[in-house]
Design an enzyme around this catalytic site. Structure first.
Site, PDB file in Angstrom:
ATOM      1  CB  SER A  17      -0.867   0.009   1.256  1.00  0.00           C
ATOM      2  OG  SER A  17      -1.525   1.249   1.402  1.00  0.00           O
ATOM      3  CE1 TYR A  23      -4.181  -2.316   5.244  1.00  0.00           C
ATOM      4  CE2 TYR A  23      -3.320  -0.110   4.858  1.00  0.00           C
ATOM      5  CZ  TYR A  23      -3.852  -1.294   4.366  1.00  0.00           C
ATOM      6  OH  TYR A  23      -4.041  -1.440   3.011  1.00  0.00           O
TER       7      TYR A  23
HETATM    8  P1  NAD Z   1     -11.641  -5.861   0.126  1.00  0.00           P
HETATM    9  O1  NAD Z   1     -12.288  -5.728   1.440  1.00  0.00           O
HETATM   10  O2  NAD Z   1     -12.519  -5.966  -1.062  1.00  0.00           O
HETATM   11  O3  NAD Z   1     -10.653  -7.085   0.121  1.00  0.00           O
HETATM   12  C1  NAD Z   1      -9.982  -7.524   1.273  1.00  0.00           C
HETATM   13  C2  NAD Z   1     -10.250  -9.003   1.423  1.00  0.00           C
HETATM   14  O4  NAD Z   1      -9.389  -9.509   2.434  1.00  0.00           O
HETATM   15  C3  NAD Z   1     -11.647  -9.349   1.869  1.00  0.00           C
HETATM   16  O5  NAD Z   1     -12.528  -9.453   0.786  1.00  0.00           O
HETATM   17  C4  NAD Z   1     -11.438 -10.681   2.561  1.00  0.00           C
HETATM   18  O6  NAD Z   1     -11.730 -11.743   1.691  1.00  0.00           O
HETATM   19  C5  NAD Z   1      -9.955 -10.715   2.865  1.00  0.00           C
HETATM   20  N1  NAD Z   1      -9.746 -10.927   4.293  1.00  0.00           N
HETATM   21  C6  NAD Z   1      -9.697 -10.006   5.280  1.00  0.00           C
HETATM   22  N2  NAD Z   1      -9.510 -10.622   6.462  1.00  0.00           N
HETATM   23  C7  NAD Z   1      -9.432 -11.953   6.199  1.00  0.00           C
HETATM   24  C8  NAD Z   1      -9.242 -13.111   6.992  1.00  0.00           C
HETATM   25  N3  NAD Z   1      -9.062 -13.032   8.322  1.00  0.00           N
HETATM   26  N4  NAD Z   1      -9.244 -14.308   6.381  1.00  0.00           N
HETATM   27  C9  NAD Z   1      -9.425 -14.423   5.049  1.00  0.00           C
HETATM   28  N5  NAD Z   1      -9.592 -13.357   4.233  1.00  0.00           N
HETATM   29  C10 NAD Z   1      -9.587 -12.147   4.823  1.00  0.00           C
HETATM   30  O7  NAD Z   1     -10.665  -4.605  -0.011  1.00  0.00           O
HETATM   31  P2  NAD Z   1      -9.447  -4.270  -1.014  1.00  0.00           P
HETATM   32  O8  NAD Z   1      -9.240  -2.813  -0.855  1.00  0.00           O
HETATM   33  O9  NAD Z   1      -9.664  -4.845  -2.338  1.00  0.00           O
HETATM   34  O10 NAD Z   1      -8.223  -4.984  -0.306  1.00  0.00           O
HETATM   35  C11 NAD Z   1      -7.323  -5.843  -0.980  1.00  0.00           C
HETATM   36  C12 NAD Z   1      -5.895  -5.525  -0.587  1.00  0.00           C
HETATM   37  O11 NAD Z   1      -5.578  -4.221  -1.067  1.00  0.00           O
HETATM   38  C13 NAD Z   1      -5.628  -5.496   0.912  1.00  0.00           C
HETATM   39  O12 NAD Z   1      -4.392  -6.120   1.163  1.00  0.00           O
HETATM   40  C14 NAD Z   1      -5.525  -4.014   1.211  1.00  0.00           C
HETATM   41  O13 NAD Z   1      -4.718  -3.771   2.338  1.00  0.00           O
HETATM   42  C15 NAD Z   1      -4.898  -3.522  -0.058  1.00  0.00           C
HETATM   43  N6  NAD Z   1      -5.003  -2.071  -0.303  1.00  0.00           N
HETATM   44  C16 NAD Z   1      -6.212  -1.492  -0.495  1.00  0.00           C
HETATM   45  C17 NAD Z   1      -6.283  -0.125  -0.704  1.00  0.00           C
HETATM   46  C18 NAD Z   1      -7.584   0.579  -0.917  1.00  0.00           C
HETATM   47  O14 NAD Z   1      -7.601   1.810  -0.944  1.00  0.00           O
HETATM   48  N7  NAD Z   1      -8.698  -0.107  -1.089  1.00  0.00           N
HETATM   49  C19 NAD Z   1      -5.112   0.630  -0.734  1.00  0.00           C
HETATM   50  C20 NAD Z   1      -3.890   0.007  -0.532  1.00  0.00           C
HETATM   51  C21 NAD Z   1      -3.856  -1.356  -0.323  1.00  0.00           C
END
Ligand code: NAD
Ligand code: MG
Length: 301
Positions: A193, A206
């Site tokens: 991230s 985080y």
């Molecule tokens: P999202 O909520 O759609 O996806 C995150 C997924 O993580 C969930 O759908 C879930 O399936 C999984 N998860 C969480 N806890 C879990 C557990 N205990 N066991 C199994 N699965 C689990 O959100 P997203 O934004 O698509 O996140 C995906 C990745 O992107 C993450 O690593 C997040 O940190 C990273 N990210 C997101 C952003 C943003 O702005 N959305 C920015 C930087 C990084």
């Protein structure tokens, strides 16, 4: 005459793209359902066009039911990869929607729900993925937990532990279990991230995990390169996903989510998927230990 359909290659002004998609204040309990997110994020359902860049590949994607992971599953499937999707059992409905879209590409899709905080599940996930797919050559450690806490005195041990288990330990357990299956040419991609470089004061746990993911990626990439296995990471900026409305941000911050980027808007999961495809495919053969920022212009080192 009907409108020509846009795809990811259509010449577009990125500052105007998704101009009609404004974030809205809302809240759901973790992990949340994308089906309830308003507005709906673009996962590339209507736009991602595959060109055979991952033909015959065997992929495992965690956090695959929604957001960036789901957009990646759709892209991988349309590029010709068979996919195993991992996610939490309570996300089954989101996962089934994505599995069905991915299957429409004519590839095999398997679902193996479970909790990434459990080592046994992570190890079993890899074993079952390799068995279902008849091998494994592409691993995306993308599942993640983000819950803001204003004061460190309020950040309880359980959350600190859960955030590290989900974001860091699961990546370690899955990578360790996967390596014996990975033949030369295989690729691993970890989702880090912008928070690794620009940590928010309310995301202490985080942001720390995301910096760890970068270091882990760069260390293991050097270790595995001589075996022909490439490891890289993708660093998203602010992307519209259910993560943000399940206490990833304070609800009042959602109104201006992404406006502080040079593009002046939040990103969509569909804009992340091509980065994963690039790092997954052989076209990035000389790219190792790299973190590819997809941040709307937010500066990364
Ligand atoms: P999202 O909520 O759609 O996806 C995150 C997924 O993580 C969930 O759908 C879930 O399936 C999984 N998860 C969480 N806890 C879990 C557990 N205990 N066991 C199994 N699965 C689990 O959100 P997203 O934004 O698509 O996140 C995906 C990745 O992107 C993450 O690593 C997040 O940190 C990273 N990210 C997101 C952003 C943003 O702005 N959305 C920015 C930087 C990084
Ligand atoms: Mg989800």
């Amino acid at each position: 005459m009907s409108e020509p359909t846009r795809d990811q290659y259509t010449f577009t002004d990125p500052s105007k793209l998704y101009a009609d998609s404004d974030p809205k204040r809302q809240h759901q309990p973790e992990p949340g359902l994308e089906a309830k997110l308003d507005p709906k994020p673009d996962l590339g359902e209507e736009t991602y066009r595959g060109t055979g860049r991952l033909q015959g590949r065997k992929a495992l994607v965690t956090g695959a039911d929604s957001g960036i992971g789901a957009a990646t599953v759709i892209a991988f499937a349309r590029e010709g990869a068979d996919v195993v999707m991992a996610y939490l059992p309570e996300e089954e409905s989101d996962a089934q929607r994505i599995a069905s879209i991915a299957q429409d590409a004519g590839v095999q899709v398997f679902t193996i729900p479970g909790d990434l905080r459990e080592a046994e599940y992570c190890r079993d996930l890899v074993a079952r993925a390799a068995e279902s797919l008849g091998g494994l050559d592409l691993v995306v450690n993308n599942g993640g937990k983000q819950v803001y806490v204003e004061e460190i005195t309020e950040l309880d041990d359980e959350q600190f532990d859960d955030t590290f288990k989900t974001n860091v330990y699961a990546m370690f357990w899955i990578t360790k279990a996967a390596v014996p299956h990975l033949r030369p040419g295989s690729t691993i991609i970890n989702t880090t991230s912008i928070q690794a470089y620009e940590p928010s004061p309310i995301l202490v746990d985080y942001a720390s995990t995301k910096a760890t993911i970068n270091a882990f990626t760069k260390a293991i990439a050097q270790q595995l390169a001589p075996k022909g296995i490439r490891v890289n990471a993708v660093a998203p900026g602010p992307v519209w996903t259910v993560l943000q409305v399940t206490d990833g941000q304070p609800p009042e911050k959602l109104d201006e989510f992404g406006e502080d980027t040079p593009l002046g808007r939040m990103g969509q999961p569909a804009e992340l998927a091509p980065a994963f495809v690039f790092l997954a495919s052989a076209e990035s053969s000389y790219v190792i230990g790299e973190t590819l920022g997809v941040t709307g212009g937010k500066v990364t080192p």
